[in-house]
Design a protein around this motif. Sequence first.
Motif, short mmCIF file in Angstrom:
data_model
loop_
_atom_site.label_atom_id
_atom_site.label_comp_id
_atom_site.label_asym_id
_atom_site.label_seq_id
_atom_site.Cartn_x
_atom_site.Cartn_y
_atom_site.Cartn_z
N LEU A 1 0.86 -1.18 0.00
CA LEU A 1 0.00 0.00 0.00
C LEU A 1 0.90 1.23 0.00
O LEU A 1 2.02 1.18 0.53
CB LEU A 1 -0.90 0.04 1.24
N GLU B 1 -2.22 5.41 2.17
CA GLU B 1 -3.23 4.35 2.12
C GLU B 1 -3.05 3.41 3.31
O GLU B 1 -4.02 2.94 3.90
CB GLU B 1 -3.12 3.57 0.82
N TYR C 1 -4.55 5.02 6.50
CA TYR C 1 -6.01 4.90 6.56
C TYR C 1 -6.41 3.45 6.87
O TYR C 1 -7.31 3.21 7.69
CB TYR C 1 -6.64 5.31 5.23
N SER C 2 -5.74 2.51 6.21
CA SER C 2 -6.06 1.10 6.42
C SER C 2 -5.81 0.69 7.87
O SER C 2 -6.62 -0.02 8.47
CB SER C 2 -5.22 0.23 5.48
N LYS D 1 -8.61 12.28 5.42
CA LYS D 1 -8.70 12.35 3.96
C LYS D 1 -9.15 13.74 3.49
O LYS D 1 -8.66 14.25 2.47
CB LYS D 1 -9.67 11.29 3.44
#
Length: 329
Positions: free
Chosen positions: A162, A166, A169-170, A193
Motif C-alpha cells: 500500500l 493508504e 487509513y487502512s 482524507k
Amino acid sequence: MTSRTTRSGLALGVLVTLLATGCGAEVADSAGTAATVTVPRCGEEVEYRTPQRAVAYEGGSADKLFALGLTDRVHGYVMPPANPPVTESPWAAEYARVEMLSDDLLNKELVVDARADLVVAGWNSGFSDQRGITPQILDQLGIQSFMHSESCFNYPNFPQRLTPFEGLYSDLERLGAIFGVPERAGTVVADLKARVAAVQARAPQGDPVPVFLYDSGTDQPFTAGAQVPPTDIIRIAGGRNIFAGLDARWTQVGWEAVTSAQPEVIIILDYGDQPAQEKIDFLRTSPLTRELPAVRDNRFFVLDYNEGISGPRNVDGLEKFADYLRTLP
C-alpha cells in the motif's frame, strides 16, 4: 489467534472486517466466550480477540490508538530515544494516562512481563527476526500482534503493498475493527482524507520541486525510499522525493546520488537524539553538500520524527510542508 493466507485485496479485507463485526459492538457467542473478528495483518487474515492491554511501539503506534479514543485499552508504550518527548505530542494527556514500559527497543520479555494482549509495531520497526520478536513468535505465546501496513511490502510470506497514506487509513480502519469501534475509525479517516484533499487542491502547479529527505549519516546519508510517509508528504504537497524510485523504506544511499539530483529543498528529520540543527550545520560545511541548490538557498524544512513515521501526525507534517512550499518563489 489463528491465521490463514488472504487471497483478497484491501477492499475485501475491509469488507470481511465489517461483516465480522456487524455494527462494531463486542458480542459473545452462544457459549459465552468473547467473539473474534478477522482482519488482515499485512497479507494474512488473522482472527483477533478484543484487546484490553495493548502495547504500542513508538509514537506512531500509540498515536493511532489514541486518535481512535482507545486510551483505556492501552496498557503502555515503548519509546526509544529517537522519539521526541511525549509531552510535545497532541496526545500528551493520553500518554500521561498509560505506562511508559521502556525507552529501549521492543523485545519479547517486555511484552510478556506487561501481560500484553496486543502489540502494535511495524515489520523491521519493532518486530524483528534478529531480536526474536515476530508476529509468529507472539502467536505461539498467545499474544496478538498488529503491523503497520506501510511496513508490509517486504514482510516474509505475507507481503502487502500500500502507499504510505493508504496504509495509514487502512491501519486506522483495521484497528477500529479489532477494537470494535469501526464507526469511530471511519470518522477519523474521513477527517484525515479531507485534510489531505485540501492540501492537494492548493498544491503548486508546474514541475514538482526536487526534495531530499536527510535522516542521518555523514559517510553515507540515510533517507526515505518509496515506502515511508515522507514520500507521500512530499508528493501530495507538490514536490518530488529524489529517491522515490527506491523500493525501500528508510535506506542508505551515496552522496553522489544526492548531488546529481540537485535537490532544491531538503527536509531534515528531527530526532529526539539527533537534533536538526546539527544536521543542517553538517550540510552547510561538508564539501559534498554545501553547493547543493537547497543549501545555497537555505531551503531547509524540519519534519518532526513522529510526522515522518506512520501515524496520524503524517497529515500535520503534510500541511506544514505544503505551507512551506507555497512560500517559495
